[in-house]
Structures are given as C-alpha cells and as structure tokens.
Design an enzyme around this catalytic site. Sequence first.
Site, PDB file in Angstrom:
ATOM      1  N   ASN A 123     -32.500  17.024  -1.194  1.00  0.00           N
ATOM      2  CA  ASN A 123     -33.742  16.375  -0.762  1.00  0.00           C
ATOM      3  C   ASN A 123     -33.544  15.480   0.455  1.00  0.00           C
ATOM      4  O   ASN A 123     -34.487  15.203   1.171  1.00  0.00           O
ATOM      5  CB  ASN A 123     -34.355  15.570  -1.918  1.00  0.00           C
ATOM      6  CG  ASN A 123     -33.415  14.503  -2.440  1.00  0.00           C
ATOM      7  OD1 ASN A 123     -32.265  14.787  -2.753  1.00  0.00           O
ATOM      8  ND2 ASN A 123     -33.883  13.277  -2.523  1.00  0.00           N
ATOM      9  N   CYS A 142     -35.687   6.842  -3.842  1.00  0.00           N
ATOM     10  CA  CYS A 142     -35.288   6.452  -5.194  1.00  0.00           C
ATOM     11  C   CYS A 142     -34.095   5.509  -5.185  1.00  0.00           C
ATOM     12  O   CYS A 142     -33.874   4.767  -6.125  1.00  0.00           O
ATOM     13  CB  CYS A 142     -34.954   7.679  -6.020  1.00  0.00           C
ATOM     14  SG  CYS A 142     -36.192   8.946  -5.878  1.00  0.00           S
TER      15      CYS A 142
HETATM   16  N1  PMP Z   1     -34.628  15.289  -7.918  1.00  0.00           N
HETATM   17  C1  PMP Z   1     -34.819  15.348  -6.605  1.00  0.00           C
HETATM   18  C2  PMP Z   1     -34.001  16.309  -5.795  1.00  0.00           C
HETATM   19  C3  PMP Z   1     -35.765  14.532  -5.989  1.00  0.00           C
HETATM   20  O1  PMP Z   1     -35.948  14.582  -4.666  1.00  0.00           O
HETATM   21  C4  PMP Z   1     -36.519  13.628  -6.786  1.00  0.00           C
HETATM   22  C5  PMP Z   1     -37.524  12.711  -6.154  1.00  0.00           C
HETATM   23  N2  PMP Z   1     -38.343  13.340  -5.251  1.00  0.00           N
HETATM   24  C6  PMP Z   1     -36.279  13.614  -8.171  1.00  0.00           C
HETATM   25  C7  PMP Z   1     -35.327  14.445  -8.701  1.00  0.00           C
HETATM   26  C8  PMP Z   1     -37.005  12.667  -9.084  1.00  0.00           C
HETATM   27  O2  PMP Z   1     -38.371  12.901  -9.075  1.00  0.00           O
HETATM   28  P1  PMP Z   1     -39.348  11.923  -9.866  1.00  0.00           P
HETATM   29  O3  PMP Z   1     -39.127  10.559  -9.276  1.00  0.00           O
HETATM   30  O4  PMP Z   1     -40.711  12.463  -9.549  1.00  0.00           O
HETATM   31  O5  PMP Z   1     -39.027  11.984 -11.303  1.00  0.00           O
END
Ligand code: PMP
Length: 392
Positions: free
Chosen positions: A154, A328
């Site tokens: 990501n 995150c």
């Molecule tokens: N895995 C990946 C590769 C992410 O990019 C993300 C956040 N976009 C997540 C997990 C976690 O997603 P969420 O915060 O919607 O639970």
Amino acid sequence: MSQDIVYMDYASASKTDPRVIDAMLPYMKEYFGNPSSPHTSGLRMKSALEEARASVARLVNAEKPTEIVFTSGATESNNMALRGVAFRNKDRGNQILATRIEHISVLNTLKYLTKFGFEVTYVPVDSYGLVDLEALKNAITDRTILVTIGYANNEVGTIQQIREISEIVHSKNAYLHTDATAAVGKIPVDVLKDGVDLMTISSWDMYGPYGIGALYIKKGTRVEPLIIGGGQEGGLRSGTENVPGAVGMGKAAELAMAEMSSDASRLSKMRDRLIEGILKNIPYSFLNGHPTRRLPHNANVRFSFVEGESLVLSLDMEGIAVSSGSACSSKTLEPSHVLIAMGIPHVEAQGSLLMSLGRFNKEEDVDRVLEVLPRIVKGLREMSPLTPKEVS
Ligand code: PMP
C-alpha cells in the site's frame, strides 16, 4: 470535499462512490430486518446479503460465495486470517513466515502471536520491495503452517509474484494468506489462478463504505473463529450482519469489475506523468518501489535533504492532500518501516512522499502538484542545514 482541494491520498482514505451510496440507501431508509429471521423482511435482507457476497466472490474469482466472510474491515480480516489459522493449526507446527513490509495490522498481529509460542520468520525483500523467492524457499520448513505476504504494498505499490510464492508455500503444505487490500479492485486478482488460501479484501479501498470488509477463505481451510456468538457467517464471524455495508461493498465490487481496466489505464497514465514530471524537474528525487510491477495509482518519491512531514504540511497549505507513508502508522514520525526494510537509509526514507491517485482525480490535479511541488522542495531545502550548497 470542497472543489479546490487536490486529494491524492486514496491509500489513507477514499471517497465512497455515490453509486455505492445510492445502492445502500434503501437498506437504511426502507428495508430492515434480521437476515436470520424467516419472515419476508428478514428474507429480503438475507437475499441482499447473499447477492453482495456473490458479487465480492466474482471480483476475486472465488469458487463459491460462501468462501467470502464479511468482517468489519481489513484489520479484522487480517486478524481473523492470522490468529484463526495459527490457533486452529497449532497441531501442525508453530512457524509463520512474513515480510517486514507488511501492513502494521499484520505485523502487530504476528507480534501478538509470538506470545503464544508461534515463531515468526521474516523473509527479506529487495530494494524494490519484491520478496526474495530463494530466501522464501530456504526459510520454509515442515513446521511452517502459514505464510502471509501482501499482494501489493500500500505504500510503495510493488506487486508481488503471488503465483510463484504460492507454489513454494504449497510445496510444504502451508497456507498462503495475502493482504490484498491495496490490490483488489485496482488490478485483476484471481484467488484460483494466484493459488491463495486466504485473502483480505477491503471495501473502502475500492470506493465502498467503511465499517465492512471481507476475508476469502478457500473451502477446507482450517480457521478458528475470533468472534463467538450466534454462528453467522458460517460460524466464523458471529453477530447480526451489516447488510447496508455488505450491499455497498457488493456494489463497489460490481463497479470495480466493470471499471477496473479503464480506471487503471487512466490512472497509470496520470501516475506516470506525475512521477516523470517530479523526477525530471526536481533534482535529487528518486522513485520508491518497483518501476513496472507497480499499482496503477501509486506514486511514491523520495527527496534528499527534505523531511516528508514538512512536505505534507506545506502541500496541505496549498490545498493538496498527500501522505508521507501509511496513515495507520504515520503518527509515530518514524520513517516508513517499508522503506527501511527495502534498505533505504533512515534520512532518505524520511524524505518520502506517497501520492495515491483514485477514481475521482483529474488531469488538472497532476498539473497542480507538478506546479507547486518543485517550489516547495526548493524552499524547504534552502532552509535545511543538511542541504549541500550546490543543491539549494
Ligand atoms: N492492509 C493494508 C494493506 C492497508 O493498506 C490497510 C489500510 N488501508 C489495512 C490493511 C487496514 O485497513 P483498515 O484500517 O480499513 O482496517
């Protein structure tokens, strides 16, 4: 969002497609009922839920819709996959393989599992973020029960060789989980061709609603449920189902199937223009991630002698929303763990900018960044004591 904001941070949060909202509205305004109830109101909800499940299954080419389990999002799907497989397969072994470029929700769940006697072995990636297949072959043992490797990163956009990884994993009868949050809906993903046992699927990352996600679990895969209760979702995820969310995710999946290739070709041209414009006009700028095995919407560039956070704030003052890495973990102010694992030195990694495009970007957005960014980088370099005289 106001008209004048240039939003290039789709990897942190994305706009829900208005067509998705339209599909959800009847399930919030008109219809209600418990999908487990046998009356007409309940059955209508059940049928909407199952249609949504079939739509998500089609997007990733699952053999059966029942292989899709709805969750609250990618973080929960990652937890369900890792903890669920680990605890259910303890009798087979205690080793789990991963890379250090996984999402924080994977890395922290793995750390948690080590408290219960699981051993995590990290397989190295190269300077583009690609998994070293030879190292994977050497690391996998008869004690390996699970390998977890993201489908595409990501932050830097690098797309893994999942099919090749799957062959290695299955040669030792281990399970392959892939967090495909960044990939599903953006590039073709096929659980059968790719040989994946568990796949994390996000809703909002493909312009669906927040508060819902899914985990693909190949039929026959041994998984322990995390949430115990009334036995919904095949007993794997109890609790009354989020039908409006599922309907929205189903609609997002349908739109992705119809529009993925046109979105990808439009966005990859914009991304290339953005990357080329930056590298050409800003000295000491370098691309992070793989030049070709790359998500169509991802541009991640690092600039020597500047600090990513300052860039993000300066761009924000110009009405441009970008990121210095994964939202995150960006609160930590540490350089991206992904770039560090790729061997990029700390100071260099800290000067990185992640620009993630999405369905609602326009060519003018790229023009605006290309107009503003060189001036901002130059200004920050002039203020920095680290900048050599010949650069500022
Ligand atoms: N895995 C990946 C590769 C992410 O990019 C993300 C956040 N976009 C997540 C997990 C976690 O997603 P969420 O915060 O919607 O639970």
